[in-house]
Design a protein around this motif. Structure first.
Motif, PDB file in Angstrom:
ATOM      1  N   HIS A  25       0.832  -1.207   0.000  1.00 20.49           N
ATOM      2  CA  HIS A  25       0.000   0.000   0.000  1.00 20.49           C
ATOM      3  C   HIS A  25       0.869   1.262   0.000  1.00 20.49           C
ATOM      4  CE1 HIS A  25      -3.320   2.648   1.158  1.00 20.49           C
ATOM      5  NE2 HIS A  25      -2.509   3.152   2.065  1.00 20.49           N
ATOM      6  N   VAL A  26       1.883   1.270   0.873  1.00 26.83           N
ATOM      7  CA  VAL A  26       2.741   2.456   0.985  1.00 26.83           C
ATOM      8  C   VAL A  26       3.534   2.659  -0.310  1.00 26.83           C
ATOM      9  CG1 VAL A  26       4.754   3.399   2.190  1.00 26.83           C
ATOM     10  CG2 VAL A  26       2.907   2.358   3.502  1.00 26.83           C
ATOM     11  N   ASN A  27       4.113   1.576  -0.834  1.00 27.26           N
ATOM     12  CA  ASN A  27       4.951   1.712  -2.035  1.00 27.26           C
ATOM     13  C   ASN A  27       4.149   2.135  -3.257  1.00 27.26           C
ATOM     14  OD1 ASN A  27       7.298   1.122  -0.720  1.00 27.26           O
ATOM     15  ND2 ASN A  27       7.258  -1.056  -1.213  1.00 27.26           N
ATOM     16  N   GLU A  28       2.879   1.708  -3.309  1.00 30.04           N
ATOM     17  CA  GLU A  28       2.090   2.037  -4.496  1.00 30.04           C
ATOM     18  C   GLU A  28       1.401   3.386  -4.400  1.00 30.04           C
ATOM     19  OE1 GLU A  28      -0.410  -1.329  -5.079  1.00 30.04           O
ATOM     20  OE2 GLU A  28       1.164  -2.414  -6.140  1.00 30.04           O
ATOM     21  N   GLY A  29       1.099   3.810  -3.178  1.00 29.57           N
ATOM     22  CA  GLY A  29       0.299   5.032  -3.097  1.00 29.57           C
ATOM     23  C   GLY A  29       0.917   6.173  -2.315  1.00 29.57           C
ATOM     24  N   HIS A  30       2.055   5.938  -1.649  1.00 35.04           N
ATOM     25  CA  HIS A  30       2.525   6.991  -0.738  1.00 35.04           C
ATOM     26  C   HIS A  30       4.021   7.288  -0.856  1.00 35.04           C
ATOM     27  CE1 HIS A  30      -1.396   7.259   1.147  1.00 35.04           C
ATOM     28  NE2 HIS A  30      -1.439   5.945   1.124  1.00 35.04           N
ATOM     29  N   VAL A  31       4.548   7.193  -2.073  1.00 40.15           N
ATOM     30  CA  VAL A  31       5.977   7.506  -2.261  1.00 40.15           C
ATOM     31  C   VAL A  31       6.290   8.959  -1.874  1.00 40.15           C
ATOM     32  CG1 VAL A  31       7.778   7.782  -4.032  1.00 40.15           C
ATOM     33  CG2 VAL A  31       6.456   5.662  -3.895  1.00 40.15           C
ATOM     34  N   PRO A  32       5.448   9.952  -2.254  1.00 42.33           N
ATOM     35  CA  PRO A  32       5.782  11.335  -1.866  1.00 42.33           C
ATOM     36  C   PRO A  32       5.926  11.490  -0.349  1.00 42.33           C
ATOM     37  CG  PRO A  32       4.010  11.320  -3.490  1.00 42.33           C
ATOM     38  CD  PRO A  32       4.232   9.888  -3.087  1.00 42.33           C
ATOM     39  N   HIS A  43      13.381   8.718  -5.640  1.00 40.74           N
ATOM     40  CA  HIS A  43      12.385   7.651  -5.467  1.00 40.74           C
ATOM     41  C   HIS A  43      12.720   6.889  -4.195  1.00 40.74           C
ATOM     42  CE1 HIS A  43       9.192   5.029  -6.688  1.00 40.74           C
ATOM     43  NE2 HIS A  43       9.958   3.956  -6.694  1.00 40.74           N
ATOM     44  N   VAL A  44      11.711   6.238  -3.643  1.00 46.28           N
ATOM     45  CA  VAL A  44      11.957   5.441  -2.442  1.00 46.28           C
ATOM     46  C   VAL A  44      10.950   4.303  -2.397  1.00 46.28           C
ATOM     47  CG1 VAL A  44      10.501   7.002  -1.064  1.00 46.28           C
ATOM     48  CG2 VAL A  44      12.125   5.512   0.091  1.00 46.28           C
ATOM     49  N   GLN A  45      11.373   3.174  -1.874  1.00 46.02           N
ATOM     50  CA  GLN A  45      10.471   2.046  -1.648  1.00 46.02           C
ATOM     51  C   GLN A  45      10.722   1.508  -0.246  1.00 46.02           C
ATOM     52  OE1 GLN A  45       8.211   0.203  -4.571  1.00 46.02           O
ATOM     53  NE2 GLN A  45       8.078   2.378  -4.125  1.00 46.02           N
ATOM     54  N   MET A  46       9.643   1.134   0.434  1.00 43.90           N
ATOM     55  CA  MET A  46       9.790   0.500   1.739  1.00 43.90           C
ATOM     56  C   MET A  46      10.134  -0.968   1.493  1.00 43.90           C
ATOM     57  SD  MET A  46       6.867   0.156   4.639  1.00 43.90           S
ATOM     58  CE  MET A  46       6.849   1.859   5.122  1.00 43.90           C
ATOM     59  N   THR A  47      11.184  -1.463   2.146  1.00 47.21           N
ATOM     60  CA  THR A  47      11.591  -2.850   1.902  1.00 47.21           C
ATOM     61  C   THR A  47      11.311  -3.766   3.089  1.00 47.21           C
ATOM     62  OG1 THR A  47      13.792  -2.045   2.407  1.00 47.21           O
ATOM     63  CG2 THR A  47      13.338  -2.519   0.106  1.00 47.21           C
ATOM     64  N   ALA A  48      11.207  -3.200   4.282  1.00 43.32           N
ATOM     65  CA  ALA A  48      10.899  -4.045   5.442  1.00 43.32           C
ATOM     66  C   ALA A  48      10.323  -3.183   6.562  1.00 43.32           C
ATOM     67  CB  ALA A  48      12.159  -4.754   5.935  1.00 43.32           C
ATOM     68  N   VAL A  49       9.524  -3.864   7.400  1.00 43.94           N
ATOM     69  CA  VAL A  49       8.932  -3.191   8.558  1.00 43.94           C
ATOM     70  C   VAL A  49       9.396  -3.932   9.807  1.00 43.94           C
ATOM     71  CG1 VAL A  49       6.746  -2.753   9.740  1.00 43.94           C
ATOM     72  CG2 VAL A  49       6.903  -2.408   7.281  1.00 43.94           C
ATOM     73  N   TYR A  50       9.825  -3.177  10.815  1.00 42.20           N
ATOM     74  CA  TYR A  50      10.303  -3.751  12.080  1.00 42.20           C
ATOM     75  C   TYR A  50       9.432  -3.228  13.212  1.00 42.20           C
ATOM     76  CZ  TYR A  50      14.367  -4.641   9.158  1.00 42.20           C
ATOM     77  OH  TYR A  50      15.179  -5.057   8.148  1.00 42.20           O
ATOM     78  N   GLU A  51       9.639  -3.780  14.404  1.00 45.80           N
ATOM     79  CA  GLU A  51       8.887  -3.307  15.575  1.00 45.80           C
ATOM     80  C   GLU A  51       9.124  -1.822  15.814  1.00 45.80           C
ATOM     81  OE1 GLU A  51       6.775  -4.877  17.346  1.00 45.80           O
ATOM     82  OE2 GLU A  51       7.109  -6.951  16.732  1.00 45.80           O
ATOM     83  N   ASP A  52      10.353  -1.368  15.529  1.00 43.48           N
ATOM     84  CA  ASP A  52      10.725  -0.009  15.915  1.00 43.48           C
ATOM     85  C   ASP A  52      11.073   0.905  14.739  1.00 43.48           C
ATOM     86  OD1 ASP A  52      12.906  -1.504  15.248  1.00 43.48           O
ATOM     87  OD2 ASP A  52      14.218  -0.715  16.805  1.00 43.48           O
ATOM     88  N   GLY A  53      10.844   0.441  13.529  1.00 43.60           N
ATOM     89  CA  GLY A  53      11.172   1.310  12.395  1.00 43.60           C
ATOM     90  C   GLY A  53      10.967   0.613  11.064  1.00 43.60           C
ATOM     91  N   MET A  54      11.383   1.288  10.013  1.00 39.03           N
ATOM     92  CA  MET A  54      11.194   0.723   8.666  1.00 39.03           C
ATOM     93  C   MET A  54      12.492   0.858   7.877  1.00 39.03           C
ATOM     94  SD  MET A  54       8.775   3.804   7.296  1.00 39.03           S
ATOM     95  CE  MET A  54       9.048   5.466   7.889  1.00 39.03           C
ATOM     96  N   GLU A  55      12.665  -0.050   6.911  1.00 43.65           N
ATOM     97  CA  GLU A  55      13.835   0.037   6.041  1.00 43.65           C
ATOM     98  C   GLU A  55      13.391   0.612   4.700  1.00 43.65           C
ATOM     99  OE1 GLU A  55      17.346  -3.004   5.086  1.00 43.65           O
ATOM    100  OE2 GLU A  55      15.515  -3.395   3.969  1.00 43.65           O
ATOM    101  N   LEU A  56      14.139   1.612   4.226  1.00 40.84           N
ATOM    102  CA  LEU A  56      13.793   2.266   2.963  1.00 40.84           C
ATOM    103  C   LEU A  56      14.922   2.092   1.962  1.00 40.84           C
ATOM    104  CD1 LEU A  56      12.369   5.653   4.351  1.00 40.84           C
ATOM    105  CD2 LEU A  56      11.125   3.539   3.841  1.00 40.84           C
TER     106      LEU A  56
END
Ligand SMILES: Cc1cc2nc3c(=O)[nH]c(=O)nc-3n(C[C@H](O)[C@H](O)[C@H](O)COP(=O)(O)OP(=O)(O)OC[C@H]3O[C@@H](n4cnc5c(N)ncnc54)[C@H](O)[C@@H]3O)c2cc1C
Length: 318
Positions: free
Chosen positions: A20-27, A44-57
């Motif tokens: 959802h984030v990668n397709e609709g919320h890149v800005p 450009h940016v894509q989210m690659t992983a979600v963790y308990e305390d953060g996200m990998e971009l």
């Protein structure tokens, strides 16, 4: 801790959040890159992983690709923490939230089927000329600060139609039933429905009454040669007339399923007996029913691209 030492959260919900984030919320993600990583010129940016305390971009910039861990700026479950972190990034950068608001004049309000009202609006001088069928907006309704999301069923020139499923005297229903021609309708933001790649093979569309406007818009704009199977669960057979004015693509096969229990129960029963395994699935219904169907479809058809989303929520308090 590096992301290599962290354990990403891997489950269906996280997969859906990342998609959802990668397709609709890149800005919005780009704001996080600028606020919380050293990269200041990301394109450009894509989210690659979600963790308990953060996200990998994964960030694209003129210097090349790089990966960054961004710690959540606010606590909470992942979807809230991500949204909150975007908000904090925007505050830090001094970026104002998107406040696109459109005011349209209602030209007609008529009963379309037993439970649907069709609102026709004049888009007037609205400077955004790019409204498309299938876009959803959040409409101001009296009595609720966040309004209600409804889909633009049709757009033609400066006219748009919005079809509202009216039920149980709810705020959304009262609003749609009470609107008079000449009144102003306020639509905030816009959201383009994320659909799978229907050119991948046989398609399946499914949902309840609230999904009908989106499904009708998809069918009217259908450009793919693969057959499309449509499963629609409704509480009142009189609402089946909803598709009467929709031009169905060749090879479309529509089945109406009477609601037999909770939302999605009837849909779930026929999914096991599909004649053709789908390659691409889109659907919308009640939030927890959507989650259960999504899981079931992904298990049954692991190669299919499955997007089944929640369009409304059972309110246990009512
Ligand atoms: C992107 C998007 C696009 C959408 N497009 C459309 C559209 O084009 N047309 C449309 O009609 N809807 C659409 N919906 C769904 C619509 O937003 C919800 O049905 C609406 O917000 C519910 O608000 P309400 O005031 O009617 O009920 P609420 O105030 O949310 O709920 C009041 C009570 O009614 C119950 N309830 C709510 N919805 C339903 C339902 N569908 N069936 C049975 N009980 C219900 C709740 O459990 C609760 O008890 C869309 C939703 C999204 C997210």
């Amino acid at each position: 801790m590096t992301t290599a030492a962290r354990q990403p959260i891997v489950n269906d919900d996280m997969h859906d959040i990342i998609t959802h984030v990668n397709e609709g919320h890149v800005p919005e993600l780009l704001h996080c890159v600028k606020a919380y990583t050293p990269v200041q010129d990301a394109t450009h940016v894509q989210m690659t992983a979600v963790y308990e305390d953060g996200m990998e971009l994964e960030v694209t910039a003129p210097a090349g690709l790089s990966r960054h861990f961004v710690a959540y700026a606010v606590p909470g479950p992942a979807h809230e923490a991500i949204r909150g972190t975007v908000g904090e990034a925007m505050k830090k950068l001094g970026v104002k939230p998107d406040s696109r608001v459109a005011h349209w004049c209602l030209t007609e309000n008529r009963a379309l089927t037993a439970h649907f009202r069709r609102l026709t609006v004049n888009l007037g001088e609205d400077e955004r000329a790019d409204w498309r069928p299938g876009y959803a907006c959040r409409f101001d309704v009296p009595g609720h600060e966040h309004g209600r999301p409804y889909t633009l069923r049709r757009v033609s020139g400066t006219t748009a139609e919005v079809d509202v499923y009216c039920h149980d005297n709810t705020l959304g229903s009262q609003w749609a039933e009470g609107l008079q021609p000449g009144e102003t309708v306020t639509a905030r933001g816009d959201y383009q429905e994320v659909t799978p790649d229907f050119s991948a093979g046989p398609a399946l569309l499914l949902g309840d009454e609230t999904a009908l406007p989106t499904i009708a818009a998809l069918l009217e704009g259908w450009a793919d040669e693969h057959p499309v199977r449509v499963l629609l669960e409704v509480g009142d057979a009189a609402d089946q007339r909803y598709l009467d004015d929709v031009h169905l693509p060749a090879g479309a096969h529509v089945s109406w399923l009477p609601r037999t229990g909770g939302s999605g129960t009837a849909l779930r029963e026929v999914l096991d007996a599909l004649e053709t395994p789908p390659a691409a699935v889109w659907g919308a219904l009640e939030v927890s029913a959507a989650k259960a169907l999504r899981k079931h479809l992904r298990t049954e058809y692991p190669d299919a691209d499955v997007r089944v989303t929640g369009y409304w929520r059972v309110n246990e308090k009512n």
